[in-house]
Design a protein around this motif. Structure first.
Motif, short mmCIF file in Angstrom:
data_model
loop_
_atom_site.label_atom_id
_atom_site.label_comp_id
_atom_site.label_asym_id
_atom_site.label_seq_id
_atom_site.Cartn_x
_atom_site.Cartn_y
_atom_site.Cartn_z
N ASP A 291 28.11 -4.04 5.70
CA ASP A 291 27.34 -4.57 7.12
C ASP A 291 26.15 -3.63 7.35
O ASP A 291 25.00 -4.22 7.77
N HIS B 34 22.00 -4.43 7.90
CA HIS B 34 21.22 -4.05 9.07
C HIS B 34 19.89 -3.63 8.75
O HIS B 34 19.04 -3.65 9.30
N HIS C 153 22.12 -12.53 9.24
CA HIS C 153 23.08 -12.51 10.37
C HIS C 153 23.09 -14.06 10.92
O HIS C 153 24.08 -14.30 11.72
N HIS D 218 32.79 -10.93 9.25
CA HIS D 218 31.33 -10.66 9.34
C HIS D 218 30.53 -9.68 8.30
O HIS D 218 29.54 -10.20 7.70
FE FE2 Z 1 26.31 -6.76 11.12
#
Ligand code: FE2
Length: 386
Positions: A192, A196, A258, A272
């Motif tokens: 994750d 980003h 995202h 996620h």
């Molecule tokens: Fe994220």
């Protein structure tokens, strides 16, 4: 066009910074804090040390430890009322992204008459309550982010909220929190953070400041992901890298991975980190024609060929090495529904009206460097199925 780079959060990292939490709270004139976390964290040995630190500095603690997957609107509303009722003057989030997002949402809601008045990426609001954040995964970066993501179970939607008034005051990055983290959770969190960093480079809001942070985070996270058993020093580096990634995306925002992951998380129970991680190599290939200079920058720093397809393959190879999914394993919830799920991605991560062009084609509401319509998103989903 002018740009602003925000990073007002004080960051302390290193061994035993957790033990300074009480002292720092006292220095910030806090007398009674609400500690927001989950039952997994309260069972960790470091949690008792953390709570003791407040007692040693005469800072009273109230505890909310019911966070789970995602920050939940019902928790935010309930704890907002409690903060007002008990005269609590500071909010402490300790945990993964869900706990920290819950904590941040409460800190925003209290001085603004409720969370509903804070929704949106540029909400006009009063300064949030004083916040201390302690990430226990090297992933979300919520400890240095002005934004929170809150799930509304009643409507199966997620709200982004925040703005310059909702940065945490202090982030404490202590490697002890990662010592016993389950490997799978560690990997999902790290991916994750990697997404980003990548996404921050491929938005219309990216600047040399954010690119520099993002490419540093990409290099660091991919190095650490492939390292053998992590040392305390590497754990600290992982926490710092996740924060650096979020300093980049907190300013440059997040892009198509995202936005496209949101409907999968809301309607297909996709976690996620897995949603954005599986989408990332495909989104990179989609974005590359619109930002070849960013592909070149990443390739140069990583020592890879200047070719988005090859960088995407390199990412998938890392995923295989670290046992992270290269495709959506349970595609049954997605296959056949790609078009309808893609339409749900149109409002984007940050919400707002869906944009239509003169031909009536709707585009995902996102700062992603290359605009995408529902057909593009459906094609991305298909490319992630086996
Ligand atoms: Fe994220």
């Amino acid at each position: 066009m002018s740009r602003t780079f925000y990073m007002p959060t004080r960051i302390e990292h290193g061994p035993e910074v957790l033990s300074k939490a009480g002292l720092r709270a006292q220095e910030m004139d806090l007398r009674h804090v609400l500690v927001v976390t989950d039952p997994v964290i309260t069972a960790q040995p470091f949690f008792a040390t953390f709570i003791e630190a407040f007692a040693k500095s005469d800072v009273r603690v109230s505890l909310f430890d019911e966070c789970g997957i995602d920050a939940r609107l019902a928790h935010v509303d309930g704890q907002t009322a409690r903060v007002l009722r008990e005269g609590i003057d500071g909010i402490v989030g300790i945990g993964g992204g869900s706990a920290m997002c819950t904590a941040k949402a409460i800190a925003m809601a209290v001085p603004n008459g409720g969370f509903s008045n804070c929704v949106g990426p540029d909400a006009k609001m009063r300064r949030a309550m004083t916040m201390i954040m302690v990430p226990t995964t090297a992933g979300s970066g919520a400890e240095v982010s002005q934004f929170t993501l809150v799930r509304d179970d009643l409507n199966s939607t997620k709200f982004v909220a925040g703005g310059p008034q909702s940065f945490p005051n202090l982030a404490l990055l202590d490697p002890v929190v990662l010592a016993d983290i389950p490997p799978r959770l560690g990997v999902i969190s790290a991916v994750d953070a990697l997404v980003h960093a990548f996404e921050a480079m491929f938005t219309s809001l990216a600047t040399p400041l954010t690119d520099g942070l993002a490419v540093t985070a990409i290099t660091e996270i991919t190095t650490l992901l492939r390292a053998d058993k992590a040392t305390p020093e590497q754990r600290e580096r992982a926490l710092v890298a996740a924060s650096v990634a979020n300093m980049a995306c907190g300013n440059a925002r997040l892009g198509l991975a995202h936005a496209a992951s949101l409907p999968l998380e809301a309607h297909c129970s996709v976690v996620h980190g897995i949603g954005v991680g599986v989408l990332l190599p495909r989104v990179l290939q989609f974005n590359a024609p619109s930002a070849p200079e960013k592909v070149a920058l990443i390739a140069d720093r990583l020592g890879l060929p200047c070719d988005a397809d090859q960088i995407a393959q390199w990412l998938l190879q890392i995923y295989a090495e670290i046992e992270f999914p290269t495709h959506f394993d349970d595609s049954s919830l997605i296959e056949g529904y790609e078009d309808s799920l893609a339409k749900l991605a149109l409002p984007g991560l940050y919400g707002g009206p869906v944009q239509k062009d003169d031909d009536g084609i709707a585009w995902v509401n996102s700062p992603n460097i290359r605009r995408a319509n529902a057909a593009d998103v459906a094609a991305l989903y298909r490319s992630c199925l086996r």
